[in-house]
Every structure is written in structure tokens, then in C-alpha cells.
Design a protein around this motif. Structure first.
Motif, PDB file in Angstrom:
ATOM      1  N   ASN A   1      -8.320  -0.189 -15.258  1.00 14.94           N
ATOM      2  CA  ASN A   1      -8.974  -0.342 -13.952  1.00 14.94           C
ATOM      3  C   ASN A   1     -10.045   0.716 -13.764  1.00 14.94           C
TER       4      ASN A   1
ATOM      5  N   LEU B   1      -7.303  -0.741  -3.786  1.00 14.32           N
ATOM      6  CA  LEU B   1      -6.382  -1.780  -4.258  1.00 14.32           C
ATOM      7  C   LEU B   1      -5.352  -1.950  -3.143  1.00 14.32           C
TER       8      LEU B   1
ATOM      9  N   HIS C   1       0.456  -4.350  -3.110  1.00 14.59           N
ATOM     10  CA  HIS C   1       0.898  -5.505  -3.900  1.00 14.59           C
ATOM     11  C   HIS C   1       2.121  -5.110  -4.715  1.00 14.59           C
TER      12      HIS C   1
ATOM     13  N   ASP D   1       3.766  -5.656  -8.686  1.00 18.50           N
ATOM     14  CA  ASP D   1       3.460  -6.114 -10.046  1.00 18.50           C
ATOM     15  C   ASP D   1       4.614  -7.003 -10.471  1.00 18.50           C
TER      16      ASP D   1
ATOM     17  N   ILE E   1       6.520   0.478 -15.993  1.00 16.49           N
ATOM     18  CA  ILE E   1       5.067   0.487 -16.129  1.00 16.49           C
ATOM     19  C   ILE E   1       4.658   1.956 -16.215  1.00 16.49           C
TER      20      ILE E   1
ATOM     21  N   SER F   1       1.467   4.556 -16.080  1.00 11.15           N
ATOM     22  CA  SER F   1       0.076   4.578 -15.624  1.00 11.15           C
ATOM     23  C   SER F   1      -0.568   5.943 -15.841  1.00 11.15           C
TER      24      SER F   1
ATOM     25  N   PHE G   1      -2.619   7.523  -3.883  1.00 12.11           N
ATOM     26  CA  PHE G   1      -1.774   6.398  -4.251  1.00 12.11           C
ATOM     27  C   PHE G   1      -0.803   6.116  -3.110  1.00 12.11           C
TER      28      PHE G   1
ATOM     29  N   TRP H   1       6.994   4.045 -13.640  1.00 11.52           N
ATOM     30  CA  TRP H   1       7.676   3.300 -12.582  1.00 11.52           C
ATOM     31  C   TRP H   1       8.615   2.293 -13.199  1.00 11.52           C
TER      32      TRP H   1
ATOM     33  N   ARG I   1       8.520  -2.111  -6.221  1.00 13.46           N
ATOM     34  CA  ARG I   1       8.077  -1.579  -4.917  1.00 13.46           C
ATOM     35  C   ARG I   1       6.595  -1.905  -4.695  1.00 13.46           C
TER      36      ARG I   1
ATOM     37  N   VAL J   1      -3.857   1.565  -3.746  1.00 11.51           N
ATOM     38  CA  VAL J   1      -4.713   2.744  -3.855  1.00 11.51           C
ATOM     39  C   VAL J   1      -5.656   2.755  -2.653  1.00 11.51           C
TER      40      VAL J   1
ATOM     41  N   ARG K   1     -13.134   6.673 -11.317  1.00 10.67           N
ATOM     42  CA  ARG K   1     -11.726   6.873 -11.675  1.00 10.67           C
ATOM     43  C   ARG K   1     -11.337   5.732 -12.591  1.00 10.67           C
TER      44      ARG K   1
ATOM     45  N   THR L   1      -2.780   1.015 -17.058  1.00 11.01           N
ATOM     46  CA  THR L   1      -1.365   0.678 -16.840  1.00 11.01           C
ATOM     47  C   THR L   1      -0.841  -0.065 -18.057  1.00 11.01           C
TER      48      THR L   1
END
Ligand code: MD3
Ligand code: FE
Length: 203
Positions: A110, A118, A121, A123, A133, A135, A144, A168, A175, A179, A194, A198
Motif C-alpha cells: 500500500n 483507509l 474494515h 480483512d 497478518i 505488516s 493506525f 495481528w 478486528r 488508517v 508511506r 501486509t
């Protein structure tokens, strides 16, 4: 150092700083054939975050929905392999976070610029929620947002800086998160952007 977030999730502060050059080389290798582009959400909005992928499959979004695909819809070709050094660093981070045996088959890259965000949401397009995951945050910092199991749950805020790696899994895996809009800043190596990697076990 390790900053616990909650059961299943933590941040390895500065984990990847000492590997920044090889990480940027790996990203550049992917970008050469699969440059960043801003995809559309199923409802037609262009995302403010630009994305690309590597691995067996990549995450794509268009009018038909969100899914993992072996092909980049931009050019119809397969995604490149995850650069070996990047996969090794992601597996090492997972191991240090208490997730041995992590085998990423997909990495979403990203790119955020000033104002990119972001929204909250989950995943949940991956098949294997038992895998975490991992990151990697690079370049300018982000706030975040880490919520709960429902979108309406309150969010905790975490500062993610260049070199921070977050993992995570377990009860944190589904959860809500997002961003906040990126503030104008510059990083000595990455400039005004930035980049977030992920690593996922999608299939
Ligand atoms: C918490 N990316 O690509 S990374 C995404 O900074 C995404 O680009 C953000 O959310 C970014 O889907 C956040 C941290 C992250 C990644 C996956 C999670 C946090 C997570 C999955 C579950 C809970
Ligand atoms: Fe996410």
C-alpha cells in the motif's frame, strides 16, 4: 522492543529499520513490472491508497467486489513472487510474535500520500484466519486505528513509524482497523510517502 496491543497482536518497534535498503530494493523490483495504481471499490469510488501486490495471489478490488487473484487486472499477467528476503523477514517477525510456521503466499503493498486514508474494515477475504497478518510500515508515520469486532466499537490509536512491524493474529485477526488521513511530512529515505506491506496467508 515489543509493544503488546492485545491478545494476539503486538508491534515490533523498529524491527525492520536495519533491513530498510533490501526491503526497498524488493519493493522496487515488484513496482518495475506492477506499479502502484488506485483501484475502485465495488461502489465505484477510487481508493485514496494506491496498491500493488506480489505472491501467488494478490488482493484486487473492482465493480465485481473484493477478492484474491493470481493475475494483476491492470495487465493480465501473474503477480511476481514475494522477494525472498521480504518473505524471510515476515516469517522472522511472525516467529518473534509467537506465530511459528507462517508461510505468506500474498503481500499487499500500500502506498499512502498526504491525505490518503483507509476507512475501518476487516480483512476477511483470506481463507485461513488461523494465520496472522504481518505488516511493515515504511516512510512517513501514520495513525493506525484499531477497533473491535463491530464497526461501531470504539477505536484505539497507535502511532506507526518507519521500521515498525505489527503482527495481528488469534483473537485480533478479525478486528476492525483503518488508517487516519496521512499528515504532510517527509522521510529521508522514502520522501513524502508511506508504504505498508501486509504479508498474508490468503489461500
Ligand atoms: C489488524 N493496511 O491492507 S496494516 C490492509 O497501514 C490494511 O496499510 C493498513 O489494513 C495499512 O488491509 C494496516 C496493519 C494491519 C493489517 C491487518 C490487520 C492491522 C490489522 C488485520 C486484522 C487486524
Ligand atoms: Fe486491513
Amino acid at each position: 522492543w515489543v509493544e503488546p496491543i492485545c491478545d494476539g497482536a503486538l508491534i515490533l518497534r523498529h524491527f525492520s529499520v536495519q533491513h530498510e535498503t533490501e526491503i526497498m530494493e524488493g519493493i522496487q523490483q515488484v513496482l518495475n513490472s506492477h506499479p502502484f495504481r488506485q483501484m475502485r471499490t465495488p461502489n465505484g469510488h477510487r481508493m485514496s491508497v494506491a496498491m500493488t501486490c506480489c505472491g501467488d495471489v494478490g488482493w484486487v478490488s473492482d465493480k465485481d467486489g473484493y477478492r484474491y487473484s493470481p493475475y494483476n487486472p491492470e495487465n493480465g499477467t501473474r503477480w511476481p513472487d514475494i522477494p525472498e528476503r521480504l518473505a524471510a523477514l515476515a516469517m522472522q517477525a511472525a516467529l518473534e510474535a509467537g506465530y511459528p510456521g507462517f508461510q505468506p503466499d500474498s503481500c499487499l503493498i500500500n502506498q499512502y500520500q498526504t491525505g490518503s486514508r483507509l476507512s475501518l474494515h476487516q480483512d476477511k477475504d483470506e481463507k485461513n484466519f488461523a494465520a496472522p497478518i504481518v505488516s511493515f510500515s515504511l516512510g512517513i508515520s501514520a495513525t493506525f486505528l484499531f477497533g473491535g469486532m463491530q464497526r461501531s466499537d470504539s477505536v484505539q490509536r497507535y502511532h506507526l513509524a518507519h521500521g515498525d512491524v505489527a503482527v495481528w493474529g488469534g483473537p485480533a485477526r478479525l478486528r476492525y482497523h483503518g488508517v487516519a488521513p496521512i499528515k504532510d511530512a517527509a522521510h529521508p529515505l522514502l520522501g513524502t510517502q508511506r508504504i505498508n506491506l501486509t504479508f498474508r496467508q490468503a489461500m
